[in-house]
Design a protein around this motif. Sequence first.
Motif, PDB file in Angstrom:
ATOM      1  N   ALA A 147       9.300   2.122   3.408  1.00 19.84           N
ATOM      2  CA  ALA A 147      10.590   1.594   2.964  1.00 19.84           C
ATOM      3  C   ALA A 147      10.444   0.786   1.681  1.00 19.84           C
ATOM      4  O   ALA A 147      11.311   0.821   0.799  1.00 19.84           O
ATOM      5  N   GLU A 148       9.337   0.052   1.552  1.00 23.44           N
ATOM      6  CA  GLU A 148       9.101  -0.721   0.335  1.00 23.44           C
ATOM      7  C   GLU A 148       8.980   0.196  -0.880  1.00 23.44           C
ATOM      8  O   GLU A 148       9.488  -0.114  -1.958  1.00 23.44           O
ATOM      9  N   LEU A 166       0.832  -1.202   0.000  1.00 20.36           N
ATOM     10  CA  LEU A 166       0.000   0.000   0.000  1.00 20.36           C
ATOM     11  C   LEU A 166       0.862   1.246   0.000  1.00 20.36           C
ATOM     12  O   LEU A 166       1.888   1.326   0.692  1.00 20.36           O
ATOM     13  N   ASP A 167       0.429   2.221  -0.776  1.00 19.74           N
ATOM     14  CA  ASP A 167       1.123   3.502  -0.831  1.00 19.74           C
ATOM     15  C   ASP A 167       0.570   4.387   0.278  1.00 19.74           C
ATOM     16  O   ASP A 167      -0.533   4.921   0.172  1.00 19.74           O
ATOM     17  N   VAL A 189       3.287   0.953   8.643  1.00 20.66           N
ATOM     18  CA  VAL A 189       3.422   2.108   7.738  1.00 20.66           C
ATOM     19  C   VAL A 189       4.886   2.338   7.401  1.00 20.66           C
ATOM     20  O   VAL A 189       5.244   2.601   6.242  1.00 20.66           O
ATOM     21  N   GLN A 190       5.765   2.232   8.393  1.00 22.45           N
ATOM     22  CA  GLN A 190       7.196   2.433   8.138  1.00 22.45           C
ATOM     23  C   GLN A 190       7.740   1.371   7.183  1.00 22.45           C
ATOM     24  O   GLN A 190       8.563   1.669   6.298  1.00 22.45           O
ATOM     25  N   ALA A 208      -2.334   7.184   5.134  1.00 22.13           N
ATOM     26  CA  ALA A 208      -1.809   6.377   6.244  1.00 22.13           C
ATOM     27  C   ALA A 208      -2.748   6.415   7.441  1.00 22.13           C
ATOM     28  O   ALA A 208      -2.910   5.415   8.144  1.00 22.13           O
ATOM     29  N   GLU A 209      -3.378   7.561   7.651  1.00 23.98           N
ATOM     30  CA  GLU A 209      -4.303   7.680   8.772  1.00 23.98           C
ATOM     31  C   GLU A 209      -5.585   6.896   8.526  1.00 23.98           C
ATOM     32  O   GLU A 209      -6.123   6.251   9.421  1.00 23.98           O
TER      33      GLU A 209
END
Length: 1013
Positions: A965-966, A305-306, A960-961, A313-314
Amino acid sequence: MKKVFLLLLLVLSQSSVFAQPNQNGVQDKRPGYYLFKNATLHVDPSTVIEEAWLLVHDEKIEKVGKNFEVPKSTQVIDLKGKHVYPSFVDIYSDYGMPELKRGMGGRGNFYEMKFDSDKKGAYSHNMAIKPEVKASELFTINPKSAEELRKIGFGAVVSHVKDGIVRGNSVLVSLNDEKESTSLLKGDVSSHYSFLKGLSTQTYPVSLMGCVALLRQTYYDADWYKKTNAAKERNLSLEAFNANQALPSVFHATNFHDVLRVAKIGKEFGVKYIIKGGGDEYKRIDEIKSLGTHMILPLNFPKALDVEDPIDAENVSLADLKHWELAPGNPAALQAKGVEFSFTASDLAMKSTFFAQIQAAIKAGLSKKDALAALTVNPAKALKIEDQVGTIKNGLLANFLITDKEIFDDKARILENWVQGKRYVITDISLSEIAGKYKTNVPGFNTLTVTGEVDKPAFEFALDTVKLKPTVTRDKNFLTITYKKGNEGVTRLTGVIGDKKISGQGVDAKGQTFTWSAELAEEAVAKKDAPKAADKVAENKGGMLYPFTGWGNKELPKQEDLLIKGATVWTNEKEGKIVADVLVKNGKIHSVGKNLSSAGAKVIDGTGKHLTNGIIDEHSHIALFSINEVESVSSEVRQEDVINSEDINIYRQLAGGVTTSQLLHGSADCIGGQSAIIKLKWGESPDNLLIPNSPKFIKFALGENVKRGNANTTPNRYPITRMGVEQVFIDAFTRAIAYKNEWEAYNKAKVKTGLVPPKRDLELDALVEILNGERNITCHSYVQSEINMLMKVADSLGFKINTFTHILEGYKVADKMKARGINGSTFSDWWAYKMEVKEAIPFNAAILTKMGIPTAINSDDAEMARRLNQEAAKTVLYGGLTEEEAWKTVTLNPAKMLHLDNRLGSIKAGKDADLVLWTDNPLSIYAKPEKTIIDGAIYFDLTTKEQKEKELRDEKNRLVQILLAEKVKGTPTERPVMRPRAQEVHCDHIMEYDNISVEQLESFLQTLNASGK
């Protein structure tokens, strides 16, 4: 004699003609013997032969071994350094089936209901039931799809038409590109089922529970048909259904809830289904293991997921984030539990991602051996086609792959896929390797470095620090190269690959021709393979949640012995409110009194707090996938078939002190479905929420909802008047009485030989239970006239009404209700929200109570259920009930009307330990549940809420982190699908299918499945 000879010649000549298919041109059908030598042969996942020989004759495997004699005409192919595997088998395909053209029919609009089938002939009355469909009669070769599947290793598939609830049977076909007569290997391989009605244009079923009921009824119809030997009717669908029972049964499930639902149907009818899952079986792995079934697993793991946008993200749910992380581990989780499974590529939107998905599963812990088994022997064994495909053994079809490395090596390539002894080149095995460093005379450069794959080389020209990467295409040993240098035009090169040399012609940007060459100076050095991440089991840092959603628990709450000391205890018994201790043992209230003690019990300080039994909601619609079916009489459907154990409203209502809810059918139908009574055990599976052996209930409805009086459009479904509503009840129970009499007569006389049993009818079964006093009615009601009507109908037809729910004009008929022993479950102060409640008053509950009628305050609303304690308190204001009388409207009284007061509703030794510890008087607006306890396990704890919130935030941030990174690494991502806030449902809501077609629904489900949601 001469005539006999001529006749023989004629027969022989005709035989020779008919033995050959019509063909324009010369036929070339040579006896095909091929010997493949010196390969590493993977006979099956457990058997490997080094430097093996494989002899193929025509379409079959003749012999496997070493150094054996072969026919002189055999063509020998040396595969030294290569690997040979069985071609893959997909047993959940629709390859070669007709395209399903989806329109806007189906469950669609309630106001344009379609009752009858469009299908002509002696077939099922419902178009979603089509067991007569034979895939073997519909199969046609699809060269493009076959090639696509061959490229990823498949040699055979079991294909069926993916349409309907009962979908007919399947066909085993090979993926060659010849003729249907050659490709079709076996008809009638397996029978297929789903909970999706597909292209049917009939309205029924409109709900998931309706799909379940229709399938169950079909099983009973087929059994009756078999027993009667078609003595009363001829039904080609039921004949096909019964014939298909001899085949393996494959059931399409979209998620783990479906899997458990399928297993219940299988248990009822003695069928061990092979279940095609949704890829989330890891969420309920122990329950899945206990089924002992073969699973077919999809490989459409969700994309990363972007979440770079903080708003995305929220908004993205923790469940979606965790599913992205854990879904690739689904196969490994099943493998670890000993569940046998196969893989299917059918859900992959892009078949080219197949091996990447397999690699993801291996990286997540799946062994390569089990991955290979899931593509070869497991599917073949599951559908009993191992005598044709799945391994490399004598007599089986010559379906095998040739690869340059072990097949699940991340650098491996499929070189050839042989299907029925026919060669299909995937990557040309004859291509010479050209990787290395070259000296070249291409104008402007002096070196050339070649890397990449042998069939897709990558070039880099260089001169000192100037480097240029051209576009390169390789066809056999011919190269086409183009590049643009600076502001110049395009330069084009053609070249021929020779022995350590490449040479050819070129045309520069000005159109001038030249010759060029490149001579090998240094061969590419083969890199030693580093330990692959794919060989390691990925660490599962996040762990599971029960249920798999926000506010889920890392572990299921455990039953404990508890000692709650010094609380103000609302006993709901003759003792009233007392300051006392309450001891809980083994999930039951052990004792209530002063100065209690118990070794080993967990002590909870209740000083200054209030302890009550859990709130019971008599009328709820939470935790359900379906609310309404839309026939006038839908008594065959069951809410227990569609329980959603992941519904966040379970947790929210625990936080409001609710421990038990009756999940009711809606009020779209005069006679609705059978209810389910659950305890809100947050994290348990659907069946574990149900109260075992609880009394049976069913939902009836009166008024505007069933006649659709508040709609803008008149439906074509009967009834459309209140008079018609009455006639529906009379008709239904008249039929039920006749049905009951028919069965009673049969049971008395069934010892007679040849006596035909009545036809089982699930709709009438439920009504007979009412007549027998085995099922209780809860009736949605508002208006005095209709309440009187149903009481009179019940009197005349011999059944009883247990509860009038809503009953906002109950104060007008309280005397009649009391005379008949009918309970009332009402709202505290709802009125004037539609015409038939214009005479509702907030004193209703108090008036009914004072008349001696057991009266409950219910929610019918997920939000209101969180504050039922405050709703009960309103009866003190409106009507002057005492605090204890008010509290009983949400505890003891609903327990009585649910016939569970022997277990629930008060704090008394021997009753279930369903308790709530409140921070204040439970009727106060300031009161909060500090702990909500069910059967001695703490399911909500206010004191640990902040820590739980922090853990959830930390877990979401961790994921999310990882995703951020992905994206930096270049992993393909997609924006999260933002789910709309769940709509709170009420009686008349047609839940997941309201005003959308089945095609839209299935498309939506497929989108969610493809993204792993």
